[in-house]
Enzyme design. Sequence first.
Site, short mmCIF file in Angstrom:
data_model
loop_
_atom_site.label_atom_id
_atom_site.label_comp_id
_atom_site.label_asym_id
_atom_site.label_seq_id
_atom_site.Cartn_x
_atom_site.Cartn_y
_atom_site.Cartn_z
N LYS A 47 -8.38 -6.29 -6.41
CA LYS A 47 -9.80 -6.05 -6.47
C LYS A 47 -10.44 -6.08 -5.09
O LYS A 47 -11.54 -5.59 -4.89
CB LYS A 47 -10.47 -7.16 -7.32
CG LYS A 47 -9.88 -7.38 -8.65
CD LYS A 47 -10.51 -8.65 -9.29
CE LYS A 47 -9.52 -9.25 -10.22
NZ LYS A 47 -9.84 -10.60 -10.63
N GLY A 48 -9.74 -6.68 -4.14
CA GLY A 48 -10.35 -6.94 -2.83
C GLY A 48 -10.84 -5.72 -2.09
O GLY A 48 -11.78 -5.81 -1.30
N GLU A 103 -7.00 -1.27 1.98
CA GLU A 103 -6.89 -2.68 1.61
C GLU A 103 -7.99 -3.51 2.26
O GLU A 103 -8.55 -3.10 3.29
CB GLU A 103 -5.53 -3.23 2.06
CG GLU A 103 -4.48 -3.29 0.98
CD GLU A 103 -4.77 -4.34 -0.11
OE1 GLU A 103 -5.90 -4.85 -0.20
OE2 GLU A 103 -3.84 -4.63 -0.88
N ASP A 104 -8.25 -4.67 1.69
CA ASP A 104 -9.16 -5.60 2.34
C ASP A 104 -8.42 -6.40 3.41
O ASP A 104 -8.90 -6.57 4.52
CB ASP A 104 -9.84 -6.54 1.34
CG ASP A 104 -8.86 -7.25 0.42
OD1 ASP A 104 -7.71 -6.78 0.29
OD2 ASP A 104 -9.22 -8.27 -0.18
N ASP A 107 -1.85 -9.84 4.88
CA ASP A 107 -1.54 -11.23 5.21
C ASP A 107 -0.07 -11.27 5.63
O ASP A 107 0.26 -11.01 6.79
CB ASP A 107 -1.81 -12.04 3.92
CG ASP A 107 -2.20 -13.47 4.21
OD1 ASP A 107 -1.49 -14.11 4.98
OD2 ASP A 107 -3.20 -13.95 3.64
N LYS A 135 -4.10 -10.46 9.32
CA LYS A 135 -3.80 -11.77 9.94
C LYS A 135 -2.46 -11.64 10.66
O LYS A 135 -1.41 -11.85 10.04
CB LYS A 135 -3.69 -12.85 8.87
CG LYS A 135 -5.00 -13.32 8.29
CD LYS A 135 -4.73 -14.45 7.31
CE LYS A 135 -5.99 -14.99 6.70
NZ LYS A 135 -5.69 -15.96 5.64
N PHE A 156 -8.33 -19.91 6.02
CA PHE A 156 -8.86 -19.48 4.74
C PHE A 156 -10.14 -18.68 4.94
O PHE A 156 -11.17 -19.24 5.28
CB PHE A 156 -9.09 -20.67 3.82
CG PHE A 156 -8.64 -20.32 2.43
CD1 PHE A 156 -9.28 -19.32 1.73
CD2 PHE A 156 -7.54 -20.95 1.87
CE1 PHE A 156 -8.84 -18.94 0.48
CE2 PHE A 156 -7.10 -20.58 0.61
CZ PHE A 156 -7.75 -19.58 -0.09
C1 PRP Z 1 -4.59 -9.61 -1.33
C2 PRP Z 1 -4.81 -8.30 -0.58
C3 PRP Z 1 -3.45 -7.68 -0.60
C4 PRP Z 1 -2.52 -8.87 -0.56
C5 PRP Z 1 -2.08 -9.08 0.84
O1 PRP Z 1 -4.70 -9.37 -2.70
O2 PRP Z 1 -5.78 -7.50 -1.21
O3 PRP Z 1 -3.23 -6.89 -1.76
O4 PRP Z 1 -3.26 -10.02 -0.99
O5 PRP Z 1 -1.21 -10.18 0.94
P1 PRP Z 1 0.24 -10.05 1.60
O6 PRP Z 1 0.08 -9.27 2.88
O7 PRP Z 1 0.63 -11.49 1.87
O8 PRP Z 1 1.16 -9.40 0.63
P2 PRP Z 1 -4.71 -10.52 -3.80
O9 PRP Z 1 -3.33 -10.71 -4.34
O10 PRP Z 1 -5.40 -11.73 -3.25
O11 PRP Z 1 -5.57 -9.83 -4.95
P3 PRP Z 1 -7.12 -9.39 -4.95
O12 PRP Z 1 -7.23 -8.15 -4.09
O13 PRP Z 1 -7.39 -9.10 -6.38
O14 PRP Z 1 -7.92 -10.54 -4.39
#
Ligand code: PRP
Length: 183
Positions: A47-48, A103-104, A107, A135, A156
């Site tokens: 959803k991000g 993407e938002d 990580d 990040k 965070f």
């Molecule tokens: C977040 C973000 C990516 C993922 C990145 O989504 O939107 O999809 O984590 O993390 P990574 O690089 O460690 O794989 P999340 O799973 O938090 O879902 P959301 O978008 O619904 O908040």
Amino acid sequence: MDSTDVQADLKHVLYTKEQIQQRITELAAQIDKDYEGRELLIVGVLKGAVMVMADLARALHSHVSMDWMAVSSYGSGTQSSGVVRILKDLDTDLMGKDVLIVEDIIDSGLTLSWLKTNLESRGTSSVEICTAFRKPDAAKVELDVKYVGYDLPNEFVVGYGLDYAEKYRNLEFVGTLAPHVYE
Ligand code: PRP
């Protein structure tokens, strides 16, 4: 919501609404140039990515198609495992398409690494990645990300799509949470 609405929950504002909008405008100009004369499909990952998709799409001067995916990473807590399950797939046939995943945040990079490979296996002409935030210190895999808004510290962070327990996605800026919120 702005910073006065959540003042007690915040440690720092990292990027203001204005800084984010300025960077999105710059990225959109670069994307317009890079895909000139081609038909681009932008894919938002729920959803991000809702905020960045909405702002990026409106900052573009070219026609684009938009589609959405929802994925979930197997594993415990907030850590990505790299094993991804598709909760909602695209409606679009990707054969011969130029695709830009939006993407938002990146990580560990595990989700996007998996997703890029998955979309490439569907006969796409090209697959690139655009993320509002990254990040660098959290990276676990090498990932070629063509468009990056801003790099963030490995803390965070919430806002502009990023949540903590499903809250704070609707902040118009990005900031770090005060420890009392998550401890
Ligand atoms: C977040 C973000 C990516 C993922 C990145 O989504 O939107 O999809 O984590 O993390 P990574 O690089 O460690 O794989 P999340 O799973 O938090 O879902 P959301 O978008 O619904 O908040």
